[in-house]
Design a protein around this motif. Structure first.
Motif, PDB file in Angstrom:
ATOM      1  N   SER A   1       0.828  -1.212   0.000  1.00 44.51           N
ATOM      2  CA  SER A   1       0.000   0.000   0.000  1.00 44.51           C
ATOM      3  C   SER A   1       0.860   1.258   0.000  1.00 44.51           C
ATOM      4  CB  SER A   1      -0.924  -0.004   1.216  1.00 44.51           C
ATOM      5  OG  SER A   1      -1.809  -1.100   1.142  1.00 44.51           O
ATOM      6  N   GLY A   2       1.903   1.267   0.830  1.00 45.80           N
ATOM      7  CA  GLY A   2       2.828   2.403   0.822  1.00 45.80           C
ATOM      8  C   GLY A   2       3.520   2.536  -0.519  1.00 45.80           C
ATOM      9  N   ASP A   3       3.884   1.389  -1.117  1.00 44.02           N
ATOM     10  CA  ASP A   3       4.492   1.405  -2.453  1.00 44.02           C
ATOM     11  C   ASP A   3       3.541   2.014  -3.477  1.00 44.02           C
ATOM     12  OD1 ASP A   3       6.781   0.134  -1.485  1.00 44.02           O
ATOM     13  OD2 ASP A   3       6.156  -1.856  -2.180  1.00 44.02           O
ATOM     14  N   LEU A   4       2.279   1.558  -3.450  1.00 44.28           N
ATOM     15  CA  LEU A   4       1.298   2.040  -4.423  1.00 44.28           C
ATOM     16  C   LEU A   4       1.101   3.548  -4.302  1.00 44.28           C
ATOM     17  CD1 LEU A   4      -1.934   0.501  -5.652  1.00 44.28           C
ATOM     18  CD2 LEU A   4      -2.055   2.782  -4.653  1.00 44.28           C
ATOM     19  N   LEU A   5       0.896   4.038  -3.081  1.00 45.87           N
ATOM     20  CA  LEU A   5       0.673   5.482  -2.894  1.00 45.87           C
ATOM     21  C   LEU A   5       1.904   6.284  -3.311  1.00 45.87           C
ATOM     22  CD1 LEU A   5      -1.228   5.394   0.502  1.00 45.87           C
ATOM     23  CD2 LEU A   5      -2.180   6.052  -1.725  1.00 45.87           C
ATOM     24  N   SER A   6       3.095   5.793  -2.958  1.00 44.77           N
ATOM     25  CA  SER A   6       4.332   6.492  -3.333  1.00 44.77           C
ATOM     26  C   SER A   6       4.484   6.572  -4.850  1.00 44.77           C
ATOM     27  CB  SER A   6       5.541   5.783  -2.720  1.00 44.77           C
ATOM     28  OG  SER A   6       5.453   5.777  -1.321  1.00 44.77           O
ATOM     29  N   GLU A   7       4.191   5.474  -5.530  1.00 44.03           N
ATOM     30  CA  GLU A   7       4.282   5.452  -6.991  1.00 44.03           C
ATOM     31  C   GLU A   7       3.244   6.364  -7.625  1.00 44.03           C
ATOM     32  OE1 GLU A   7       3.935   1.299  -7.966  1.00 44.03           O
ATOM     33  OE2 GLU A   7       5.826   0.815  -6.949  1.00 44.03           O
ATOM     34  N   ARG A   8       2.004   6.281  -7.152  1.00 44.52           N
ATOM     35  CA  ARG A   8       0.934   7.079  -7.746  1.00 44.52           C
ATOM     36  C   ARG A   8       1.218   8.580  -7.607  1.00 44.52           C
ATOM     37  NH1 ARG A   8      -1.523   2.447  -8.786  1.00 44.52           N
ATOM     38  NH2 ARG A   8      -3.769   2.387  -9.115  1.00 44.52           N
ATOM     39  N   LEU A   9       1.642   8.993  -6.419  1.00 43.56           N
ATOM     40  CA  LEU A   9       1.823  10.432  -6.204  1.00 43.56           C
ATOM     41  C   LEU A   9       3.016  10.965  -6.997  1.00 43.56           C
ATOM     42  CD1 LEU A   9       4.230  11.467  -3.952  1.00 43.56           C
ATOM     43  CD2 LEU A   9       2.791  10.089  -2.475  1.00 43.56           C
TER      44      LEU A   9
ATOM     45  N   PRO B   1      -3.832  -2.511  -0.746  1.00 44.16           N
ATOM     46  CA  PRO B   1      -3.489  -1.775  -1.967  1.00 44.16           C
ATOM     47  C   PRO B   1      -4.713  -1.399  -2.791  1.00 44.16           C
ATOM     48  CG  PRO B   1      -1.933  -3.565  -1.652  1.00 44.16           C
ATOM     49  CD  PRO B   1      -3.018  -3.740  -0.613  1.00 44.16           C
ATOM     50  N   LYS B   2      -5.714  -2.274  -2.835  1.00 40.95           N
ATOM     51  CA  LYS B   2      -6.929  -1.982  -3.601  1.00 40.95           C
ATOM     52  C   LYS B   2      -7.653  -0.759  -3.030  1.00 40.95           C
ATOM     53  CE  LYS B   2     -10.897  -4.279  -5.629  1.00 40.95           C
ATOM     54  NZ  LYS B   2     -11.603  -5.552  -5.806  1.00 40.95           N
ATOM     55  N   ALA B   3      -7.730  -0.673  -1.706  1.00 42.21           N
ATOM     56  CA  ALA B   3      -8.378   0.477  -1.071  1.00 42.21           C
ATOM     57  C   ALA B   3      -7.578   1.749  -1.314  1.00 42.21           C
ATOM     58  CB  ALA B   3      -8.542   0.233   0.426  1.00 42.21           C
ATOM     59  N   CYS B   4      -6.256   1.646  -1.269  1.00 46.59           N
ATOM     60  CA  CYS B   4      -5.407   2.817  -1.532  1.00 46.59           C
ATOM     61  C   CYS B   4      -5.571   3.290  -2.969  1.00 46.59           C
ATOM     62  CB  CYS B   4      -3.950   2.493  -1.228  1.00 46.59           C
ATOM     63  SG  CYS B   4      -3.636   2.248   0.532  1.00 46.59           S
ATOM     64  N   ALA B   5      -5.702   2.341  -3.905  1.00 45.13           N
ATOM     65  CA  ALA B   5      -5.937   2.704  -5.310  1.00 45.13           C
ATOM     66  C   ALA B   5      -7.286   3.395  -5.455  1.00 45.13           C
ATOM     67  CB  ALA B   5      -5.855   1.465  -6.200  1.00 45.13           C
TER      68      ALA B   5
ATOM     69  N   VAL C   1      -2.322   8.411   5.003  1.00 46.33           N
ATOM     70  CA  VAL C   1      -2.175   7.368   6.017  1.00 46.33           C
ATOM     71  C   VAL C   1      -2.960   6.152   5.565  1.00 46.33           C
ATOM     72  CG1 VAL C   1      -2.456   6.787   8.453  1.00 46.33           C
ATOM     73  CG2 VAL C   1      -2.054   9.177   7.789  1.00 46.33           C
ATOM     74  N   ASN C   2      -2.308   4.992   5.533  1.00 36.44           N
ATOM     75  CA  ASN C   2      -3.037   3.776   5.183  1.00 36.44           C
ATOM     76  C   ASN C   2      -2.934   2.773   6.314  1.00 36.44           C
ATOM     77  OD1 ASN C   2      -1.073   1.390   4.275  1.00 36.44           O
ATOM     78  ND2 ASN C   2      -0.139   3.330   3.646  1.00 36.44           N
ATOM     79  N   GLY C   3      -4.070   2.121   6.592  1.00 36.08           N
ATOM     80  CA  GLY C   3      -4.132   1.110   7.639  1.00 36.08           C
ATOM     81  C   GLY C   3      -4.748   1.628   8.922  1.00 36.08           C
ATOM     82  N   GLY C   4      -5.276   0.690   9.706  1.00 37.24           N
ATOM     83  CA  GLY C   4      -5.821   1.022  11.021  1.00 37.24           C
ATOM     84  C   GLY C   4      -7.167   1.706  11.021  1.00 37.24           C
ATOM     85  N   THR C   5      -7.941   1.554   9.921  1.00 32.94           N
ATOM     86  CA  THR C   5      -9.227   2.261   9.835  1.00 32.94           C
ATOM     87  C   THR C   5     -10.434   1.346  10.053  1.00 32.94           C
ATOM     88  OG1 THR C   5      -9.317   1.978   7.438  1.00 32.94           O
ATOM     89  CG2 THR C   5      -8.309   4.014   8.277  1.00 32.94           C
ATOM     90  N   GLY C   6     -10.200   0.097  10.431  1.00 34.89           N
ATOM     91  CA  GLY C   6     -11.311  -0.832  10.641  1.00 34.89           C
ATOM     92  C   GLY C   6     -11.883  -0.747  12.037  1.00 34.89           C
TER      93      GLY C   6
END
Length: 194
Positions: free
Chosen positions: A31-39, A142-146, A77-82
């Protein structure tokens, strides 16, 4: 409907990425990888990236340090939202908000309905502004971050998006959103409807 205004210029933002996880390291942080790449693909700068355990005070400590930095305008911030006992990201972040961005969580859940069905109600995605810094929290997959980046954040962190975006809010020197022909000037989120 939002659209990109051809006459406006892109304004790169400084963005920090925080992954909240008890188990992930950088080698397993998809997820951190995906957000870093996208931004970075969008033209923004990845200023800092961290991983912290699911602990309300550790999350809050990192974000508190970031919101006072001049080179960071956005924190993802990704994770810990459940809803498990260890999911404390919203509790860590919400006391820091000067203003909440209620529409972010609402829109995130609306978009994720198509892929996860009614389980989307178990996402406590939250957004807000603290010290002129935007903070957006999303689930850790990663799907939620996308979904968050592609469906909401890419447009709202782009100064060319009309009728309004968040860039002028965090960078006062950025040009304000210009109205479309025949519209009044939007007020950047306080009733900015055509």
């Amino acid at each position: 409907m939002a659209h990109v205004h051809a006459g406006a210029s892109f304004v790169p933002l400084g963005i920090a990425v925080l992954t909240v996880s008890d188990t992930r390291g950088y080698d397993r942080d998809g997820s951190g990888d995906l957000l870093s790449e996208r931004l970075t693909e969008a033209g923004h700068a990845l200023v800092e990236r961290r991983i912290v355990p699911d602990d309300v005070y550790r999350i809050r400590a990192v974000v508190s340090k970031w919101v006072v930095r001049d080179d960071i305008q956005v924190i993802l911030v990704n994770g810990g939202t459940g809803f498990t006992p260890r999911d404390t990201t919203p509790e860590a972040l919400m006391p820091l908000f000067d203003k909440a961005v209620e529409g972010y969580g609402e829109l995130f859940r609306h978009l994720s309905l198509a892929s996860v069905g009614t389980s989307t109600i178990q996402s406590r995605a939250v957004g807000g502004v603290a010290n002129r810094t935007l903070i957006f929290a999303m689930p850790g997959s990663p799907k939620a971050c996308a979904t968050a980046w592609d469906g909401i954040l890419a447009e709202q962190l782009d100064a060319r998006t009309r009728p309004c975006n968040f860039v002028a809010m965090v960078l006062p020197e950025a040009p304000p959103c210009a109205p479309r022909e025949g519209q009044s000037t939007p007020d950047h989120g306080q009733g900015a409807h055509p």
